[in-house]
Design a protein around this motif. Structure first.
Motif, short mmCIF file in Angstrom:
data_model
loop_
_atom_site.label_atom_id
_atom_site.label_comp_id
_atom_site.label_asym_id
_atom_site.label_seq_id
_atom_site.Cartn_x
_atom_site.Cartn_y
_atom_site.Cartn_z
N ARG A 1 0.84 -1.21 0.00
CA ARG A 1 0.00 0.00 0.00
C ARG A 1 0.87 1.25 0.00
O ARG A 1 0.55 2.23 -0.67
N TRP A 2 1.96 1.20 0.77
CA TRP A 2 2.86 2.35 0.84
C TRP A 2 3.44 2.62 -0.55
O TRP A 2 3.48 3.77 -1.00
N ILE A 3 3.86 1.59 -1.22
CA ILE A 3 4.43 1.74 -2.57
C ILE A 3 3.37 2.25 -3.54
O ILE A 3 3.65 3.10 -4.38
N ALA A 4 2.14 1.77 -3.41
CA ALA A 4 1.05 2.26 -4.27
C ALA A 4 0.83 3.75 -4.07
O ALA A 4 0.68 4.50 -5.04
N ARG A 5 0.84 4.21 -2.81
CA ARG A 5 0.68 5.65 -2.54
C ARG A 5 1.88 6.43 -3.08
O ARG A 5 1.72 7.54 -3.60
N LEU A 6 3.07 5.87 -2.95
CA LEU A 6 4.25 6.53 -3.49
C LEU A 6 4.10 6.72 -4.99
O LEU A 6 4.42 7.79 -5.53
N ARG A 7 3.61 5.73 -5.69
CA ARG A 7 3.39 5.84 -7.15
C ARG A 7 2.36 6.93 -7.46
O ARG A 7 2.51 7.68 -8.43
N GLU A 8 1.32 7.01 -6.63
CA GLU A 8 0.32 8.08 -6.82
C GLU A 8 0.96 9.44 -6.60
O GLU A 8 0.65 10.40 -7.32
N LEU A 9 1.85 9.53 -5.62
CA LEU A 9 2.55 10.79 -5.37
C LEU A 9 3.46 11.14 -6.54
O LEU A 9 3.55 12.30 -6.94
N PRO B 1 -2.50 18.70 -1.03
CA PRO B 1 -3.32 19.20 0.08
C PRO B 1 -3.92 18.03 0.87
O PRO B 1 -4.24 16.99 0.30
N LYS B 2 -4.08 18.24 2.15
CA LYS B 2 -4.65 17.20 3.02
C LYS B 2 -6.03 16.78 2.51
O LYS B 2 -6.40 15.62 2.62
N THR B 3 -6.77 17.71 1.95
CA THR B 3 -8.11 17.41 1.46
C THR B 3 -8.15 17.49 -0.07
O THR B 3 -9.07 18.08 -0.64
N PHE B 4 -7.19 16.88 -0.72
CA PHE B 4 -7.09 16.89 -2.19
C PHE B 4 -8.32 16.19 -2.78
O PHE B 4 -8.51 14.99 -2.61
N PRO B 5 -9.19 16.92 -3.48
CA PRO B 5 -10.46 16.34 -3.93
C PRO B 5 -10.31 15.22 -4.96
O PRO B 5 -11.15 14.32 -5.01
N GLU B 6 -9.25 15.26 -5.76
CA GLU B 6 -9.08 14.21 -6.78
C GLU B 6 -8.66 12.87 -6.19
O GLU B 6 -8.87 11.84 -6.83
N ASN B 7 -8.03 12.90 -5.01
CA ASN B 7 -7.57 11.66 -4.39
C ASN B 7 -7.41 11.92 -2.89
O ASN B 7 -6.33 12.22 -2.41
N ARG B 8 -8.51 11.81 -2.17
CA ARG B 8 -8.49 12.10 -0.73
C ARG B 8 -7.55 11.19 0.03
O ARG B 8 -6.91 11.61 1.00
N GLN B 9 -7.45 9.94 -0.39
CA GLN B 9 -6.55 9.01 0.29
C GLN B 9 -5.10 9.46 0.16
O GLN B 9 -4.33 9.37 1.12
N LEU B 10 -4.73 9.95 -1.01
CA LEU B 10 -3.36 10.44 -1.21
C LEU B 10 -3.10 11.64 -0.31
O LEU B 10 -2.05 11.72 0.34
N GLY B 11 -4.02 12.57 -0.25
CA GLY B 11 -3.86 13.74 0.62
C GLY B 11 -3.68 13.36 2.08
O GLY B 11 -2.80 13.88 2.77
N ARG B 12 -4.49 12.43 2.55
CA ARG B 12 -4.36 11.97 3.94
C ARG B 12 -3.04 11.25 4.15
O ARG B 12 -2.38 11.42 5.17
#
Length: 85
Positions: free
Chosen positions: A27-35, A48-59
């Protein structure tokens, strides 16, 4: 708090070798790829913490910043040296 370009180094220097230790690492690697995709699109890692396109990434980015600060201060943190490298 939107972070700074210093966050780029924290996230972008991760060793790209495959890891097969478990779901949490995957999961960490998946989020890194999204980043990485976010950075390619926006030119920075200031999600942004509340990034509307990908809230999970923001959090996730917000949590990583918080855990990194705890780690740097010597506190209890889920951050690992491997994630920083």
């Amino acid at each position: 708090d939107t972070g700074s370009d210093d966050d780029t180094q924290l996230f972008m220097e991760f060793n790209d070798e495959p890891i097969a230790r478990g779901i949490r690492d995957n999961r960490w690697i998946a989020r890194l790829r999204e980043l990485e995709a976010y950075k390619a699109k926006y030119g920075n890692c200031n999600v942004p913490k509340t990034f509307p396109e990908n809230r999970q990434l923001g959090r996730w980015v917000n949590t990583e910043r918080t855990e990194y600060e705890k780690f740097k201060e010597g506190g209890t943190s889920f951050m690992t040296e491997e994630h920083i490298e």
